[in-house]
Write a protein that holds these residues in place. Structure first.
Motif, short mmCIF file in Angstrom:
data_model
loop_
_atom_site.label_atom_id
_atom_site.label_comp_id
_atom_site.label_asym_id
_atom_site.label_seq_id
_atom_site.Cartn_x
_atom_site.Cartn_y
_atom_site.Cartn_z
N ASN A 1 2.92 -6.31 -10.84
CA ASN A 1 2.53 -7.46 -11.76
C ASN A 1 1.14 -7.98 -11.22
OD1 ASN A 1 2.70 -9.53 -13.59
ND2 ASN A 1 3.50 -11.08 -11.78
N VAL A 2 0.24 -6.87 -11.31
CA VAL A 2 -1.23 -6.97 -10.92
C VAL A 2 -2.08 -6.37 -11.88
CG1 VAL A 2 -0.89 -7.31 -8.38
CG2 VAL A 2 -1.19 -4.98 -9.27
N SER A 3 -3.28 -6.53 -11.80
CA SER A 3 -4.26 -5.78 -13.01
C SER A 3 -4.35 -4.35 -12.42
CB SER A 3 -5.61 -6.53 -12.87
OG SER A 3 -6.29 -6.34 -11.62
N GLN A 4 -4.92 -3.44 -13.25
CA GLN A 4 -5.25 -1.94 -13.13
C GLN A 4 -6.25 -1.96 -12.00
OE1 GLN A 4 -5.97 0.43 -16.28
NE2 GLN A 4 -6.52 2.09 -15.28
N MET A 5 -7.43 -2.88 -12.07
CA MET A 5 -8.46 -2.99 -11.37
C MET A 5 -7.95 -3.10 -9.71
SD MET A 5 -11.75 -2.53 -10.94
CE MET A 5 -12.34 -2.63 -12.70
N THR A 6 -7.00 -3.79 -9.80
CA THR A 6 -6.44 -4.24 -8.35
C THR A 6 -5.86 -2.83 -7.76
OG1 THR A 6 -5.87 -6.73 -8.98
CG2 THR A 6 -4.84 -5.59 -6.99
N GLN B 1 -2.21 4.29 -12.78
CA GLN B 1 -2.74 3.18 -12.21
C GLN B 1 -1.93 2.17 -13.10
OE1 GLN B 1 -6.83 2.84 -11.88
NE2 GLN B 1 -6.87 4.17 -10.06
N MET B 2 -1.93 2.01 -14.36
CA MET B 2 -1.28 1.10 -15.21
C MET B 2 0.26 0.67 -14.88
SD MET B 2 -1.77 -1.24 -17.30
CE MET B 2 -3.80 -0.83 -18.00
N GLN B 3 0.94 1.98 -14.88
CA GLN B 3 2.27 2.00 -14.42
C GLN B 3 2.52 1.16 -13.05
OE1 GLN B 3 2.95 5.93 -14.86
NE2 GLN B 3 4.45 5.70 -16.77
N VAL B 4 1.78 1.40 -12.40
CA VAL B 4 2.03 1.06 -10.77
C VAL B 4 1.53 -0.55 -11.04
CG1 VAL B 4 1.07 0.99 -8.33
CG2 VAL B 4 1.33 3.13 -9.72
N ALA B 5 0.37 -0.90 -11.74
CA ALA B 5 0.19 -2.22 -11.64
C ALA B 5 1.00 -3.25 -12.22
CB ALA B 5 -1.25 -2.17 -12.94
N MET B 6 1.61 -2.75 -13.56
CA MET B 6 2.88 -3.31 -14.25
C MET B 6 3.98 -3.62 -13.26
SD MET B 6 2.84 -1.51 -17.79
CE MET B 6 4.07 -2.45 -18.36
N GLU C 1 1.13 -1.20 -0.12
CA GLU C 1 0.02 -0.23 -0.14
C GLU C 1 0.82 1.27 -0.13
OE1 GLU C 1 -4.00 -1.69 2.51
OE2 GLU C 1 -2.35 -0.79 3.43
N ARG C 2 1.97 1.47 0.73
CA ARG C 2 2.96 2.36 0.79
C ARG C 2 3.68 2.55 -0.71
NH1 ARG C 2 4.09 0.84 6.23
NH2 ARG C 2 5.79 -0.44 5.67
N LYS C 3 3.94 1.45 -1.26
CA LYS C 3 4.21 1.59 -2.67
C LYS C 3 3.21 2.17 -3.63
CE LYS C 3 6.11 -1.04 -6.60
NZ LYS C 3 7.16 0.28 -7.17
N VAL C 4 2.19 1.81 -3.35
CA VAL C 4 1.11 2.28 -4.28
C VAL C 4 0.80 3.85 -4.10
CG1 VAL C 4 -1.23 2.41 -4.90
CG2 VAL C 4 -0.14 0.21 -4.61
N LEU C 5 0.73 4.21 -2.78
CA LEU C 5 0.70 5.64 -2.47
C LEU C 5 1.57 6.56 -2.98
CD1 LEU C 5 -0.84 7.82 -0.57
CD2 LEU C 5 0.69 7.14 1.22
N LYS C 6 2.99 6.13 -2.86
CA LYS C 6 4.21 6.69 -3.26
C LYS C 6 4.31 7.03 -4.88
CE LYS C 6 7.15 5.78 0.59
NZ LYS C 6 8.47 4.98 1.20
#
Length: 268
Positions: free
Chosen positions: A242-247, A234-239, A220-225
Motif C-alpha cells: 500500500n505504498v507508491s512504486q517510487m517508494t 515493483q508495482m505488485q510489491v507497492a500494491m 525491507e526483507r519483504k521487498v527483497l523476497k
C-alpha cells in the motif's frame, strides 16, 4: 537483409505492432531497454557493426589475425549496446568506440597467457628467454638458475617464479595423454585435474544473503523476497504494501546499498 518484424511497443505508440525497420536508432534503443528482446539487439548490432569493422582494421598486421580481432570488437559492440543509456543524450557511436577499443586492447594485452599473471612476471619471463640464449653462447652449456639470476641481477626465487609462470603461456590440451606405467590404459590430463565443487559457491552465497538479510527490517526483507525471489514487479510489491512504486524503488536501492556494504565488510 530484411529483419523479421516482431511485436514491439513503440515509445510514442504503446501497443502498436511495428517492423524493426520502421524504428529509428533512438526508438530501437528505447524499445530494447523495455523488453530486452534479442531480435532487437541483433538489429542494433547489424546497424552498428561497421564500427567494429573500422576499429578492427586499425589493428591489422599487429601479430593477431584480423578475424580474431573482429570477433573481439563485435563482442565489445554488444557490451556497448547493453550498457548504452539513450537518455543521456550521447551519440551511440561516441559511446561504443572507447568500449570496443578497450576490449581489443585488453585482448592484445592478455593474448598468449592462458592465466593472467602480473606484468612484472611477464616482462621477467621475456628477459629470461633472451638471457638463456646469450648465456648458452657465452658459457657453452645450458645456463643454471644461478647464472640467469646473476646476469639479470635478480634472486633465484624470482627466476623460478617467472619460469613457472611461463608454463601458462601455452595452454595444455585436456586430451593430452601420459604413459601410465604398469597399466594397460594411458591416463588423460583431464583425469588429473580436480574439479571445483559448485555447492561451495552456492553455500557461500546463501550464507552471505542470510547474513545480510539480518541487517534488514521486516519491510525491507519483504521487498527483497518479493522482488528477487518471487520475481514480482515493483508495482505488485507497492500494491501489497500500500505504498507508491517510487517508494519501493527507493527501498530497493537502499537494500542493494546495504548488501554492498556488507559484502565489502566480509571481504576485508
Amino acid at each position: 537483409m530484411t529483419t523479421p518484424s516482431t511485436a514491439n511497443h513503440s515509445p510514442s505508440n504503446p501497443g502498436r505492432h511495428l517492423s524493426l525497420d520502421t524504428l529509428n536508432d533512438k526508438e530501437l534503443f528505447l524499445v530494447y531497454r523495455e523488453n530486452r528482446d534479442v531480435k532487437i539487439r541483433n538489429e542494433l548490432v547489424r546497424r552498428y557493426l561497421f564500427i567494429a569493422e573500422i576499429l578492427s582494421r586499425k589493428y591489422i598486421n599487429k601479430g593477431i589475425d584480423y578475424e580474431d580481432i573482429y570477433q573481439v570488437a563485435s563482442l565489445g559492440l554488444i557490451y556497448a549496446i547493453e550498457r548504452f543509456d539513450v537518455d543521456r543524450g550521447y551519440e551511440f557511436s561516441s559511446f561504443a568506440t572507447p568500449t570496443i577499443i578497450g576490449e581489443i586492447k585488453k585482448y592484445f594485452r592478455d593474448k598468449g597467457w592462458s592465466i593472467r599473471v602480473p606484468r612484472r612476471i611477464q616482462e621477467l619471463s621475456k628477459k629470461i628467454n633472451t638471457t638463456k640464449s646469450i648465456l648458452q653462447q657465452q658459457l657453452q652449456r645450458t645456463p643454471k638458475i644461478k647464472d640467469i639470476a646473476d646476469y639479470l641481477n635478480c634472486s633465484e626465487e624470482e627466476i623460478i617464479e617467472a619460469m613457472e609462470a611461463n608454463q601458462v603461456y601455452t595452454p595444455k590440451s585436456l586430451d593430452l595423454t601420459y604413459d601410465n606405467e604398469g597399466e594397460d590404459k594411458d591416463i588423460q590430463f583431464m583425469d588429473l585435474i580436480g574439479e571445483t565443487d559448485k555447492m561451495f559457491d552456492f553455500i557461500e552465497n546463501r550464507d552471505f544473503i542470510l547474513q545480510a538479510m539480518e541487517k534488514l527490517n521486516q519491510v525491507e526483507r519483504k521487498v527483497l523476497k518479493d522482488r528477487f525471489f518471487e520475481n514480482q514487479t515493483q508495482m505488485q510489491v507497492a500494491m501489497s504494501l500500500n505504498v507508491s512504486q517510487m517508494t519501493v524503488s527507493r527501498m530497493e536501492k537502499k537494500i542493494i546499498e546495504k548488501f554492498k556494504k556488507e559484502f565489502k565488510r566480509t571481504m576485508q
